[in-house]
Every structure is written in C-alpha cells, then in structure tokens.
Scaffold this active site. Structure first.
Site, PDB file in Angstrom:
ATOM      1  N   LYS A  35      25.531  31.150   6.277  1.00 34.37           N
ATOM      2  CA  LYS A  35      26.354  32.329   6.545  1.00 34.37           C
ATOM      3  C   LYS A  35      27.624  32.309   5.694  1.00 34.37           C
ATOM      4  O   LYS A  35      28.018  33.324   5.115  1.00 34.37           O
ATOM      5  CB  LYS A  35      26.745  32.375   8.026  1.00 34.37           C
ATOM      6  N   GLU A 155      27.906  48.289  18.285  1.00 38.94           N
ATOM      7  CA  GLU A 155      27.071  47.931  17.140  1.00 38.94           C
ATOM      8  C   GLU A 155      26.625  49.218  16.448  1.00 38.94           C
ATOM      9  O   GLU A 155      26.263  50.198  17.085  1.00 38.94           O
ATOM     10  CB  GLU A 155      25.863  47.112  17.585  1.00 38.94           C
ATOM     11  N   CYS A 260      25.237  42.811  24.245  1.00 36.58           N
ATOM     12  CA  CYS A 260      26.370  42.965  25.168  1.00 36.58           C
ATOM     13  C   CYS A 260      25.959  43.368  26.575  1.00 36.58           C
ATOM     14  O   CYS A 260      26.139  42.609  27.523  1.00 36.58           O
ATOM     15  CB  CYS A 260      27.365  43.978  24.607  1.00 36.58           C
TER      16      CYS A 260
END
Length: 431
Positions: A35, A155, A260
């Site tokens: 990453k 998102e 979430c």
C-alpha cells in the site's frame, strides 16, 4: 503542526488528503509495504472517485509522504491520527486489535508531548482504553492527550464529504487538544460540536444506526407497497419533502452493506446489551437487512420455477456504486444463494472483484456486460451503477435467453422496461 496518519485505508487516505489540501504537512504510516509503495507513486489501492488525483497532487508537491517506519514517524510528528480498521468480530463486537497496536506503538516510540486523535469508529469508552494502552507502553512518562474525532464519510463521495463536511465533532476533556484541533480544521465553515469523548464516540454510532433504520424501514414499507400496488418511490418522494424526514436514505432495495452500517449497528446493539439496555428497533433493523435480498430472490423464483441449471446474470457486486467495497454486499449473499440452488451465475461489475476463495469458483466473471447477458434467463441487478441505466436495453434483449429483469435497486423505469418487452420486477416500484 506535523500530522501523522496511522492506517492508509479508506479513512486514513482520505484524512491524509484533506489535511494536505488544507495546507498541512502530512505523513501516512502503514505496516503494509505494498500500500505504501503505491501511495508513494500517487496511486490508491482501492476505488474512490477523485481521491487518487488529490493524493497524487500532494505526493508530488511534497506535502504528503508515506512510510512504514513507525519509530521515526511517531517521534517526528506532533498530532497523530488513528485511522485503522475496526471490523466486527463473529459475536458482533468491534475488533480493536489494530487500535490497540497503534496506541501501544505511539506509547513506545513517543519522545515528547503528542495529541492522539481517534478517527477510527470505536465503541463508547475506547478513548479511555487508548489512554491506558499508551501509558502501559511508555518507556518514559511523556504527556499526551487523546481526542475523539469521528469521520462522516460516504464511500463513493469521500472527497466531497471530506472537503465540505456537514459537521466536525471533537470529543476531548483537554482545552489544549480542542485548541489544536480547531486550528487544524480552521479552514472549514461548518457546525462544530465539542463534547466529551464518550459522547463523540456515540454520535458516530447513533448516526449510522439511524440511517440504517431509515433503509430497513423503507424496505419493509416496499413490501406493503407491492401488496397495495403503490410505487414506493412516490411514497418516498412525498415523505422526503418533510424537512423533519428529508429525502436521503429512503430508497428501497436489497438493503445496506459496506464497511460501516453493518458493523456499527451491530456494535451499538452489543454495547447496549453490555449495559442491559435493549435497543429493540435496531434488532429489527438488522433482521430486516439480513433477509431483504431473499425478497427479490423469491420474486425471481416465482417466475422461473427453479434456479437449477438456469443462466442468471448478476449485474453489480459492490455494495453501492462508485466503490469497489464488497464488504457485507447484498450481491454476495444473492450469489451464494443462487449457487446453492445450482444456478449458473455470470457476474459483471465495472470495478469490484469477487473474493478469491473457493466458494465463488463456479461464478463466471465477465469483462463486458454483454458477456454476462448472453443466454441469461434472468437478470438480477444488485448495484445501481449509472452505466447500467444508460445501456441500450431494447437492443440487448436479443442476447438473452429470456427477458426477465429483477431490479434490486429500483433503478429502471418499470413501465419503460415492460414497454420494450421485459418481464420486470423491482421492490415496491412496479406500479
């Protein structure tokens, strides 16, 4: 102030971007070297519209750096944001192992006063635990503050929400921490709430749980609309004009998913049970959401008789459009059930990818939507990608074995789809 972000996932990368965009020097820290290398090149390891461009902009300006070196990063920065994941455990409680590791790393490597800011979504009382973890890991008793600063990012619209927040919530008992965070966010013109850490932590959970409740309520109401032959979209439009209700999250469909809502509703329920308080409404919110996908499957089953050996085209895998997040995506449950009933599943999603494990080996993943539609006896739409609405459905019909369309997101116009020859079923929107 020099800012350190621990964790470079969705929340961490977006937080790093917005603080760099606000003029601060920011470093992202992660243990995942892959990453970090991508981020150093200005590239994201997940899909979020416009975010990669802004990350790249600040990487090339030198305002945004990325590292795997915990010792140097913690020692050299004044304000440290914890932005690591807090996934659900099998029992529904939040898994705080990554938060604890970040806190212990901060305690061990700190060399002066630090302001630690928790942006990860954490259960009520976690701020107190973080203080304890930092103290236990310290080699020398340096002073520090811990503040809660929950994120409210959607998102697919994270850049918009980060650059134009609808509120900033700060939970702290420290006047110094409040002053530093107000300076950090001084460019933003939005309402502020400065409160106790526990209150800030609960605001985040309560917000997500309320939005999830709106979704499950509309999904149940859509079933009644089907029986009464009423279009749930028109009902939602009428409801949403009331400013006490508002139009957001009134769309009936397959239910909520993502990183979430499922875990946050679950954690809030678990917190309530620990304190011997029953949140009965949220129990039902979760139950409705668990089973919502079966409502559309039942409609498809009634039409086809059986899924066995039937070619089923599944359009959309991500839990919502403009993201590649498949966590708790209704499409995954849909696909699993179709496979259990011996269907031949072909999948198309413009961005999201199936998990690599064996459970999905029988699924044919298509590079083009036309491949998924070829010889399909039913189409099940699971994600409302704009490009699906823009397809030439009249001409695509020649590819199909049978023109059966089951719209899990109420994306299409029922009358139009039927007018061009489809057997069309949505969720409470067929009238």
């Amino acid at each position: 102030m020099k800012i350190l972000i621990i964790g470079t996932g969705y929340v961490g990368a977006t937080t790093a971007m917005v603080l760099a965009e606000s003029g601060w020097e920011v470093t992202g820290l992660d243990v995942d070297a892959f990453k970090i290398e991508r981020l150093r090149q200005g590239r994201l390891h997940f899909h979020e519209p416009s975010l990669e461009d802004l990350i790249s902009k600040h990487v090339h300006s030198g305002r945004l750096l990325f590292t795997t070196d915990k010792e140097t990063a913690i020692a050299e920065h004044d304000v440290i944001f914890i932005c690591v994941g807090t996934p659900s455990q099998p029992d529904g409680n939040a898994d705080l192992r990554y938060v604890q590791q970040a806190a212990e790393d901060i305690g061990y490597w700190m060399n002066d006063y630090k302001l630690v800011v928790t942006k990860s979504t954490v259960p009520v009382g976690t701020q107190e635990q973080i203080i304890a973890w930092i103290k236990a890991a310290q080699r020398k008793a340096y002073p520090f503050d811990v503040a809660s600063n929950p994120e409210f990012l959607r998102e697919g619209k994270a850049v918009e929400d980060a650059l134009q927040p609808d509120r900033i919530v700060i939970g702290t008992d420290s006047a110094s921490a409040t002053e530093q965070l107000q300076k950090l966010y001084e460019v933003f013109q939005c309402p502020w709430i400065v409160t106790k850490p526990r209150t800030a932590e609960l605001i985040k959970y309560a917000s997500n749980a309320f939005l999830a409740t709106k979704i499950s309520y509309m999904n149940e109401l859509a079933r009644l609309c089907d029986e009464l032959k009423i279009n749930v979209k028109e009902v939602a439009d009428g409801m949403g004009l009331d400013p006490r209700i508002g139009p957001s999250f009134l769309q009936a469909g397959l239910g909520y998913g993502g990183s979430c809502f499922p875990k946050d509703v679950s954690e809030l329920v678990m917190t309530s049970r620990k304190h011997e308080v029953n949140l009965h409404i949220l129990d039902q919110v979760m139950e409705v959401n668990r089973n919502q996908f079966t409502y559309l499957l039942d409609k498809a089953r009634s039409r086809l008789g059986s899924f066995a050996d039937k070619n089923i085209a599944v359009l959309g895998l991500a839990f919502k459009p403009n993201t590649d997040d498949i966590r708790e995506a209704p499409a995954l449950r849909m696909i699993q059930e179709l496979l259990l009933e011996q269907a031949k599943v072909k999948l198309f999603d413009p961005v999201a990818k199936l998990p690599g494990h064996a459970a999905y080996e029988a699924v044919t993943v298509c590079a083009l939507v036309e491949e998924a539609l070829q010889d399909a006896e039913a189409i099940i739409l699971c994600t409302e990608w704009t490009e699906f609405e823009q397809l030439d459905w009249e001409n695509l019909k020649v590819l199909l074995g049978q023109a059966n369309f089951f719209d899990g997101r109420n994306m299409m116009d029922a009358r139009r789809m039927r007018g061009i020859g489809y057997y069309y079923q949505g969720i409470g929107n067929d009238y």
